[in-house]
Design a protein around this motif. Structure first.
Motif, mmCIF file in Angstrom:
data_model
loop_
_atom_site.group_PDB
_atom_site.id
_atom_site.type_symbol
_atom_site.label_atom_id
_atom_site.label_comp_id
_atom_site.label_asym_id
_atom_site.label_seq_id
_atom_site.Cartn_x
_atom_site.Cartn_y
_atom_site.Cartn_z
ATOM 1 N N THR A 66 10.647 11.073 1.626
ATOM 2 C CA THR A 66 10.780 8.914 1.111
ATOM 3 C C THR A 66 9.023 8.745 1.315
ATOM 4 O O THR A 66 8.407 9.045 2.090
ATOM 5 C CB THR A 66 11.712 9.070 1.796
ATOM 6 N N GLY A 113 6.408 6.218 2.037
ATOM 7 C CA GLY A 113 6.443 5.340 3.883
ATOM 8 C C GLY A 113 6.110 3.552 3.326
ATOM 9 O O GLY A 113 6.800 2.641 3.424
ATOM 10 N N PHE A 114 5.657 3.688 2.225
ATOM 11 C CA PHE A 114 5.238 2.579 1.571
ATOM 12 C C PHE A 114 6.535 1.922 0.865
ATOM 13 O O PHE A 114 6.790 1.173 1.229
ATOM 14 C CB PHE A 114 3.526 2.302 0.521
ATOM 15 N N LEU A 115 6.672 2.583 -0.890
ATOM 16 C CA LEU A 115 7.880 2.364 -0.595
ATOM 17 C C LEU A 115 8.734 2.095 -0.770
ATOM 18 O O LEU A 115 10.085 1.631 -1.591
ATOM 19 C CB LEU A 115 7.171 3.042 -2.617
ATOM 20 N N LYS A 116 8.848 3.543 0.384
ATOM 21 C CA LYS A 116 10.642 4.026 0.973
ATOM 22 C C LYS A 116 11.759 4.142 -0.458
ATOM 23 O O LYS A 116 12.386 4.501 -0.609
ATOM 24 C CB LYS A 116 11.247 2.496 1.915
ATOM 25 N N ASN A 148 11.104 10.176 -3.140
ATOM 26 C CA ASN A 148 9.835 11.092 -3.923
ATOM 27 C C ASN A 148 10.082 12.906 -3.528
ATOM 28 O O ASN A 148 10.710 13.378 -2.563
ATOM 29 C CB ASN A 148 8.146 11.287 -3.594
ATOM 30 N N VAL A 204 2.371 -1.352 -8.262
ATOM 31 C CA VAL A 204 1.774 -0.673 -7.991
ATOM 32 C C VAL A 204 1.439 0.676 -8.420
ATOM 33 O O VAL A 204 2.239 0.751 -8.924
ATOM 34 C CB VAL A 204 2.639 -0.537 -6.670
ATOM 35 N N LEU A 205 0.376 1.647 -8.856
ATOM 36 C CA LEU A 205 0.494 2.227 -9.444
ATOM 37 C C LEU A 205 0.522 3.680 -8.744
ATOM 38 O O LEU A 205 -0.563 4.284 -7.871
ATOM 39 C CB LEU A 205 -1.567 2.795 -9.565
ATOM 40 N N VAL A 206 1.481 4.040 -8.904
ATOM 41 C CA VAL A 206 1.782 5.244 -7.699
ATOM 42 C C VAL A 206 1.457 6.593 -8.997
ATOM 43 O O VAL A 206 1.510 7.501 -10.481
ATOM 44 C CB VAL A 206 3.015 5.432 -7.953
ATOM 45 N N GLY A 207 0.400 7.194 -8.250
ATOM 46 C CA GLY A 207 0.317 8.571 -8.235
ATOM 47 C C GLY A 207 0.530 9.524 -9.270
ATOM 48 O O GLY A 207 2.187 9.828 -8.645
ATOM 49 N N THR A 215 -0.414 13.932 -4.464
ATOM 50 C CA THR A 215 -0.447 14.022 -3.496
ATOM 51 C C THR A 215 -1.031 15.207 -2.944
ATOM 52 O O THR A 215 0.664 15.421 -2.794
ATOM 53 C CB THR A 215 -1.045 12.638 -3.279
ATOM 54 N N PHE A 252 -2.491 18.244 -0.701
ATOM 55 C CA PHE A 252 -3.388 18.623 0.305
ATOM 56 C C PHE A 252 -3.048 19.994 0.870
ATOM 57 O O PHE A 252 -2.380 20.717 0.157
ATOM 58 C CB PHE A 252 -2.069 18.038 1.131
HETATM 59 P P1 2BA Z 1 -0.126 7.267 -4.395
HETATM 60 O O1 2BA Z 1 -1.058 6.764 -4.002
HETATM 61 O O2 2BA Z 1 -0.099 8.081 -5.518
HETATM 62 O O3 2BA Z 1 1.175 7.704 -3.398
HETATM 63 C C1 2BA Z 1 1.929 8.399 -4.004
HETATM 64 C C2 2BA Z 1 3.006 9.262 -1.906
HETATM 65 O O4 2BA Z 1 2.347 9.909 -2.174
HETATM 66 C C3 2BA Z 1 3.668 7.759 -1.730
HETATM 67 O O5 2BA Z 1 4.110 7.137 -1.484
HETATM 68 C C4 2BA Z 1 3.837 9.109 -0.328
HETATM 69 O O6 2BA Z 1 5.065 9.547 -0.751
HETATM 70 C C5 2BA Z 1 3.017 9.835 -0.474
HETATM 71 N N1 2BA Z 1 1.367 10.068 0.599
HETATM 72 C C6 2BA Z 1 0.088 9.064 -0.511
HETATM 73 N N2 2BA Z 1 -0.923 9.600 0.072
HETATM 74 C C7 2BA Z 1 -0.184 9.754 1.615
HETATM 75 C C8 2BA Z 1 -1.096 10.550 2.649
HETATM 76 N N3 2BA Z 1 -2.471 10.310 2.534
HETATM 77 N N4 2BA Z 1 0.007 11.294 3.139
HETATM 78 C C9 2BA Z 1 0.913 11.645 3.450
HETATM 79 N N5 2BA Z 1 1.472 11.162 2.259
HETATM 80 C C10 2BA Z 1 1.125 10.591 1.281
HETATM 81 P P2 2BA Z 1 4.615 5.457 -1.119
HETATM 82 O O7 2BA Z 1 4.015 5.409 0.239
HETATM 83 O O8 2BA Z 1 6.146 5.097 -1.232
HETATM 84 O O9 2BA Z 1 3.619 5.331 -1.836
HETATM 85 C C11 2BA Z 1 3.262 5.183 -3.359
HETATM 86 C C12 2BA Z 1 2.557 4.839 -3.710
HETATM 87 O O10 2BA Z 1 2.122 2.878 -2.895
HETATM 88 C C13 2BA Z 1 1.514 4.821 -3.677
HETATM 89 O O11 2BA Z 1 0.525 6.199 -4.792
HETATM 90 C C14 2BA Z 1 0.124 3.134 -3.439
HETATM 91 O O12 2BA Z 1 -0.246 3.478 -5.092
HETATM 92 C C15 2BA Z 1 0.420 2.503 -3.581
HETATM 93 N N6 2BA Z 1 -0.091 2.518 -1.935
HETATM 94 C C16 2BA Z 1 0.609 2.895 -0.889
HETATM 95 N N7 2BA Z 1 0.346 2.720 0.513
HETATM 96 C C17 2BA Z 1 -0.312 1.247 0.488
HETATM 97 C C18 2BA Z 1 -1.027 0.394 0.849
HETATM 98 N N8 2BA Z 1 -0.611 0.343 2.448
HETATM 99 N N9 2BA Z 1 -1.328 -0.530 0.395
HETATM 100 C C19 2BA Z 1 -1.434 -0.694 -1.145
HETATM 101 N N10 2BA Z 1 -0.748 -0.122 -1.938
HETATM 102 C C20 2BA Z 1 -0.508 1.628 -1.190
#
Ligand code: 2BA
Length: 109
Positions: free
Chosen positions: A33, A35-38, A41, A91-94, A97, A99
């Motif tokens: 899941t 953390g941002f969108l909850k 995935n 929000v653009l979801v990549g 991600t 590692f």
């Molecule tokens: P993405 O950066 O493409 O991230 C997609 C998902 O990949 C994230 O879901 C998370 O599950 C994982 N992820 C990304 N970076 C990570 C990391 N450094 N460590 C561990 N897991 C990681 P979400 O957290 O639901 O985020 C969905 C999208 O929302 C992100 O796409 C980004 O575009 C945006 N987002 C995330 N955090 C944000 C924030 N603090 N402020 C603004 N936008 C944010």
């Protein structure tokens, strides 16, 4: 050996798994899941030889797509609820991600 950890969108996971297994890569799929969108995935764990990492990362990048997702922000805590209009934001979801971690030891029992 390296451990490739890839967080991808649920929509891309079945095709990506098929592409990887077709090329004889071993993969474990975990429900995760963001953390941002909850929202749900998929996290894939792949133990791969050092010289296969670029191929695996290339397959992930080629298979997973970035998508815009609408998110409705929650009411600000402590803020006035009656005057707050929650407009959805995009929000653009990549696509993925990724590692890449070094594996100290790998055994099968
Ligand atoms: P993405 O950066 O493409 O991230 C997609 C998902 O990949 C994230 O879901 C998370 O599950 C994982 N992820 C990304 N970076 C990570 C990391 N450094 N460590 C561990 N897991 C990681 P979400 O957290 O639901 O985020 C969905 C999208 O929302 C992100 O796409 C980004 O575009 C945006 N987002 C995330 N955090 C944000 C924030 N603090 N402020 C603004 N936008 C944010």
């Amino acid at each position: 050996m390296k451990l490739v950890v890839a967080v991808v969108q649920d929509k891309d996971a079945p095709k990506l798994l098929q592409v990887l297994v077709d090329k004889d890569y071993r993969a474990t799929k975990l429900a995760s899941t963001g953390g941002f969108l909850k929202e749900g995935n998929t996290t894939l764990l792949l133990g791969v030889a050092d010289d296969a990492v670029d191929d695996v990362v290339g397959l992930i990048k080629a298979t997973c797509k970035s998508r815009d997702q609408l998110v409705t922000p929650l009411t600000p805590v402590g803020g006035p609820v009656d005057s707050y209009v929650p407009y959805p934001v995009e929000v653009l979801v990549g696509g993925a991600t990724i590692f890449v971690l070094s594996v100290e030891r790998h055994e099968k029992a």
